[in-house]
Structure formats: C-alpha cells, structure tokens
Write an enzyme that holds these catalytic residues in place. Structure first.
Site, PDB file in Angstrom:
ATOM      1  N   ASP A  92      -9.419  31.917  74.570  1.00 35.08           N
ATOM      2  CA  ASP A  92      -9.359  33.370  74.475  1.00 35.08           C
ATOM      3  C   ASP A  92      -8.274  33.857  75.420  1.00 35.08           C
ATOM      4  O   ASP A  92      -7.585  33.041  76.048  1.00 35.08           O
ATOM      5  CB  ASP A  92     -10.725  33.992  74.840  1.00 35.08           C
ATOM      6  CG  ASP A  92     -11.064  33.863  76.323  1.00 35.08           C
ATOM      7  OD1 ASP A  92     -10.311  33.212  77.068  1.00 35.08           O
ATOM      8  OD2 ASP A  92     -12.093  34.433  76.731  1.00 35.08           O
ATOM      9  N   ASP A 105      -7.886  36.631  78.673  1.00 34.34           N
ATOM     10  CA  ASP A 105      -8.674  37.451  79.589  1.00 34.34           C
ATOM     11  C   ASP A 105      -7.771  38.427  80.342  1.00 34.34           C
ATOM     12  O   ASP A 105      -6.759  38.018  80.919  1.00 34.34           O
ATOM     13  CB  ASP A 105      -9.386  36.554  80.610  1.00 34.34           C
ATOM     14  CG  ASP A 105     -10.200  35.455  79.954  1.00 34.34           C
ATOM     15  OD1 ASP A 105     -11.306  35.743  79.484  1.00 34.34           O
ATOM     16  OD2 ASP A 105      -9.704  34.301  79.889  1.00 34.34           O
ATOM     17  N   ASP A 120     -10.972  39.119  76.096  1.00 34.71           N
ATOM     18  CA  ASP A 120     -11.920  39.731  77.034  1.00 34.71           C
ATOM     19  C   ASP A 120     -11.183  40.770  77.864  1.00 34.71           C
ATOM     20  O   ASP A 120     -10.144  40.464  78.464  1.00 34.71           O
ATOM     21  CB  ASP A 120     -12.508  38.678  77.997  1.00 34.71           C
ATOM     22  CG  ASP A 120     -13.590  37.835  77.355  1.00 34.71           C
ATOM     23  OD1 ASP A 120     -14.211  38.299  76.372  1.00 34.71           O
ATOM     24  OD2 ASP A 120     -13.818  36.717  77.838  1.00 34.71           O
TER      25      ASP A 120
HETATM   26  P1  TTP Z   1     -13.184  31.833  80.195  1.00 34.16           P
HETATM   27  O1  TTP Z   1     -12.313  32.748  79.442  1.00 34.16           O
HETATM   28  O2  TTP Z   1     -14.475  31.480  79.544  1.00 34.16           O
HETATM   29  O3  TTP Z   1     -12.470  30.461  80.571  1.00 34.16           O
HETATM   30  P2  TTP Z   1     -10.947  30.108  80.871  1.00 34.16           P
HETATM   31  O4  TTP Z   1     -10.070  31.298  80.683  1.00 34.16           O
HETATM   32  O5  TTP Z   1     -10.910  29.450  82.191  1.00 34.16           O
HETATM   33  O6  TTP Z   1     -10.621  28.993  79.816  1.00 34.16           O
HETATM   34  P3  TTP Z   1     -10.246  29.187  78.261  1.00 34.16           P
HETATM   35  O7  TTP Z   1      -8.847  28.770  78.139  1.00 34.16           O
HETATM   36  O8  TTP Z   1     -11.172  28.274  77.541  1.00 34.16           O
HETATM   37  O9  TTP Z   1     -10.470  30.627  77.900  1.00 34.16           O
HETATM   38  O10 TTP Z   1     -13.561  32.466  81.600  1.00 34.16           O
HETATM   39  C1  TTP Z   1     -12.570  32.894  82.523  1.00 34.16           C
HETATM   40  C2  TTP Z   1     -13.189  33.285  83.809  1.00 34.16           C
HETATM   41  O11 TTP Z   1     -13.947  34.452  83.657  1.00 34.16           O
HETATM   42  C3  TTP Z   1     -14.144  32.237  84.366  1.00 34.16           C
HETATM   43  O12 TTP Z   1     -13.626  31.729  85.563  1.00 34.16           O
HETATM   44  C4  TTP Z   1     -15.367  32.934  84.755  1.00 34.16           C
HETATM   45  C5  TTP Z   1     -15.098  34.375  84.438  1.00 34.16           C
HETATM   46  N1  TTP Z   1     -16.226  34.933  83.708  1.00 34.16           N
HETATM   47  C6  TTP Z   1     -17.061  35.827  84.344  1.00 34.16           C
HETATM   48  O13 TTP Z   1     -16.835  36.174  85.496  1.00 34.16           O
HETATM   49  N2  TTP Z   1     -18.134  36.305  83.669  1.00 34.16           N
HETATM   50  C7  TTP Z   1     -18.399  35.930  82.411  1.00 34.16           C
HETATM   51  O14 TTP Z   1     -19.402  36.377  81.839  1.00 34.16           O
HETATM   52  C8  TTP Z   1     -17.512  34.998  81.772  1.00 34.16           C
HETATM   53  C9  TTP Z   1     -17.766  34.533  80.372  1.00 34.16           C
HETATM   54  C10 TTP Z   1     -16.447  34.535  82.456  1.00 34.16           C
HETATM   55 MN    MN Z   2     -10.220  32.474  78.964  1.00 34.39          MN
HETATM   56 MN    MN Z   3     -12.964  34.754  78.600  1.00 32.76          MN
END
Ligand code: TTP
Ligand code: MN
Ligand code: MN
Ligand code: MN
Length: 404
Positions: free
Chosen positions: A204, A206, A328
C-alpha cells in the site's frame, strides 16, 4: 569442513531498534523460511509464535554476511529452539521441511488466498474455511454476506495483490498533495511506511498529513476525502475518527488534542502512465470480448476455452488504463507529528521493538502520539525523530535502516 577458528562469529544487539537493518539481506534463504512460519502463526492467531519467528527473522536480516554454519550463531539473541531447528534444516538441506509442508497445506493456501482480500482477517478466513470455503470461486458462490470493504477487496483482488511501485506511490503522493493544498493551504504531506524506508515496492502507500499551525488540521480529513471522491480518485474509503482516548495502548491523557487523530483506509483509482496531471481520471477503455474472441474462432474443448479466457484476461489487463491501489491517510496535529512519523514508518517489528525497549529498559510508554516517562510522570515533547531516539537512549537509526 570449516574449523572452529575459521568461523566468523557475529555480535548483534538483542532489540531490533538497536540495530541497523538495511534492505541488503545476506540471508534471504533463512529469513524467507522464518518469515513464512511467522506469517503462518499469525494467520492462525498464534501471536506469541509469530513474534518469536519475526524476531528470529529480523536478527538474521541484520547479519553482515551469509551464514554458512550453525556454529556461527552461538551466543546470538532472539533464536529460540524452534527457529534454530528451521535454520539448521535450511543450512543442511537447502529447505526447511516444516516450511515446505506448510506451503503445501490446504489450510495455509486457503488462509493466504482469503486474507489476500482487503477487509478479510485471519478470524474471518478461519470461519470461512470451517464452512468449506478455500478460494475466491467458492466464496463468490457461497452466499456469504460481505461488508463494503470485503466487496471492494474482492472486486479489486488482482490489483491489490500486485505490488505498488515507488513511481505509483509518488504519483499518488502528488494527487494527495494537490488535494491537501486545495482544502487547506500550508498543509504538509509526508510519505511514511515501507516507501520511506527505501523499499522499491509495497502492499500500500502510507501518508501522514499535518499543518504547521496546531489545530488547523482539525476536520481536514473529511475535506481531503471529499475532494478526492468528487474527482473520482477513490474506489473505496472508510474514515475513522481518532480513538486514542479510548485505546488501551496509549497512556491515559487529559489533553483534548488527542482525539484529533483521524485516518482513512482507501482504495485509489490510479490512472496508468503519465496522465497524472489530469484531475479527472478517464473512464476505462471498454475492451469487448469480440476483440479477443474473434468470430471465426472455434472453441471445442474446455482447455481451449480456458486458454482463450486467459488470453482475454491478459488482453483486458493490458488495456486497462487504471489500477486499484491501497492507500492509508492519517492526519496528525503538528505537536504529535514526530511521534506519528516514527510510528508510521515501521517496520512493524521495529515499532514493536521500540515500544518494548521503551517499556522494559526505560520505564517509558511510546505510542504514535506521545512518549510518557513513567519515572518522571510526564510527557516528553519532541519535534523530530532524532529527539525521540535520544530520550530513549538509543542511537539514531534512519528510516532506511529500520527494515527489521
Ligand atoms: P504497513 O503499511 O502495514 O506496512 P509497511 O508500509 O511497512 O509495508 P508494506 O510495503 O507492506 O505496506 O504499515 C506501516 C506502518 O504503519 C507500520 O509500521 C505500523 C503503522 N501502523 C499503525 O501505526 N497502525 C495501524 O493500524 C497500521 C495498520 C499500521
Ligand atoms: Mn505500507
Ligand atoms: Mn499501511
Ligand atoms: Mn552488506
């Protein structure tokens, strides 16, 4: 055979937040095996086992060279009996028999497929499996009631299981920046998550949004979402109010600015190619079946039909001018921004280890909102990640070295 004296021993700190873990992994054969067992444990709601395997995998990721012999691992932290057995198996046989049998198991395959649907967690997948649902086809014909997220997840299944590239993340970043600029000038957007750690792909994208003037960010999320929605950028969105005050993981806090954290889980409709400047995504080219299944074609067997259908799907996919991407969005007041950036940069294990370090070694409580010192009974203010590491008595680890 390597003699004892020739074996290079490693010295590694026990908390992942004390280590520098880059994306340059010298032991991916071992970390892949341990990560798969961690994932399997998590999918089966065995969180303790999951964390143990995650810690072992993270330790192996931090090693500076490839492990060739079990004797090199002597004295290393984070390696339990089970993890050592898996490592030994991989070193001696090239693969771990436990990993191989897990990968082959009907249950693991089904859990992977079903939790691959956005909005479906381990518990829902487990319930479906107990009702005899093992794949998407069976789910579609099961008559199960799906919620809005799951419907969207199923509809965009292939797109959402296709890794997001950095270029796509940047294109979405531009759209989010434009939205935020349009609804509140001076707002800032920061890319967090895996892309901030330098990953080239992710599941995703963020983003963390803030405004340099405390309080200006209040009510920002609904406006950003409305802007994006009215221009057709969102295939799905669910905005959640901050629940910090009600949550168990944050310290009880009297201040009222805590209930301002808002977040939006969304699915973006991203136009492929360079057309990003256009704020109105174009409609998909309607590829008709006749473009692929030409009239003169004779379809005699199921196999031919299957082949044609596969070709058709590939054609359709290559003609599609947009794709679905999970995004996100989080809004943070500027006073909590440093904590929010640190909390949303990850990796998940790095975050977990930071909080464990804070609690067990420093008698402090760390969250994505604040750092509380239980000894001094006060909050520690910070405007940068560097300050937070300093409060925690940790050497600063930049995002690119938080890939634990
Ligand atoms: P993710 O987007 O789940 O993971 P990521 O970006 O490290 O890897 P990917 O490439 O698979 O997307 O989460 C990113 C960060 O956001 C993770 O360190 C924890 C934080 N987080 C929260 O603080 N609260 C939440 O509910 C979630 C889902 C994530
Ligand atoms: Mn992510
Ligand atoms: Mn995320
Ligand atoms: Mn290296």
């Amino acid at each position: 055979q390597i003699s004892e004296a020739e074996v290079a021993l490693f010295s590694v700190s026990s908390y992942a937040c004390q280590r520098r873990t880059t994306l340059d992994n010298h032991n991916s054969n071992l970390t892949d095996a341990l990560s798969l067992l961690a994932e399997n444990a998590e999918l089966n709601n065995e969180d303790g086992r999951g964390v143990a395997f995650r810690r072992a995998a993270a330790l192996m990721k931090a090693l500076p060279t490839q492990v060739i012999s079990m004797s090199q691992l002597r004295g290393l932290p984070c390696l339990g009996e089970h993890s050592l057995r898996v490592i030994k198996d991989v070193l001696e046989n090239g693969v771990s028999s436990e990993v191989e049998s897990t990968k082959q198991s009907k249950r693991y395959k089904a859990l992977k497929i079903l939790t691959g649907i956005f909005g479906v967690g381990a518990k829902t997948a487990d319930r479906w499996i107990r009702e005899g649902i093992y794949n998407l086809e069976q789910l579609r014909h099961s008559g199960q009631t799906l919620n809005r997220a799951q419907k969207s997840g199923l509809e965009h299944y292939d797109d959402l299981n296709e890794p997001v590239t950095k270029a796509e993340a940047d294109a979405i970043g531009e759209i989010v920046q434009k939205a935020v600029d349009s609804v509140l000038t001076g707002s800032q957007v920061a890319l967090t998550g895996g892309f901030r750690r330098g990953k080239l792909t992710g599941h995703d994208v963020d983003f963390l949004i803030t405004h340099p003037e405390e309080g200006k960010e209040v009510g920002l999320m609904p406006k950003v979402v409305a802007w994006l929605e009215s221009r057709g950028f969102l295939l799905y969105q669910k905005t959640t109010r901050n629940s910090y005050l009600e949550s168990k993981d944050g310290p009880a806090r009297p201040a009222s600015n805590m209930d301002r954290f808002e977040r939006c889980f969304s699915i973006f409709k991203l136009t492929k190619g360079k057309e990003q400047e256009s704020t109105q995504p174009e409609e998909q080219n309607d590829l008709k079946t006749k473009d692929v299944l030409r009239p003169h074609m004779q379809v005699d067997t199921d196999q031919q039909l299957c082949e044609l259908s596969k070709n058709y799907q590939m054609e359709a996919a290559s003609h599609k001018i947009w794709r679905a991407v999970r995004v996100d969005l989080v809004v943070s007041p500027i006073s909590q921004f440093a904590f929010a950036v640190l909390g949303w940069t990850g990796s998940k294990l790095f975050e977990r280890e930071l909080r464990r370090w804070a609690g067990h070694e420093k008698n402090m409580s760390l969250s994505s909102h604040a750092l509380f010192d239980n000894t001094q009974n006060k909050y520690l203010r910070a405007t940068s990640e560097e300050e937070i590491f300093a409060y925690l008595g940790l050497e600063y680890i930049p995002p690119s070295e938080r890939n634990a």
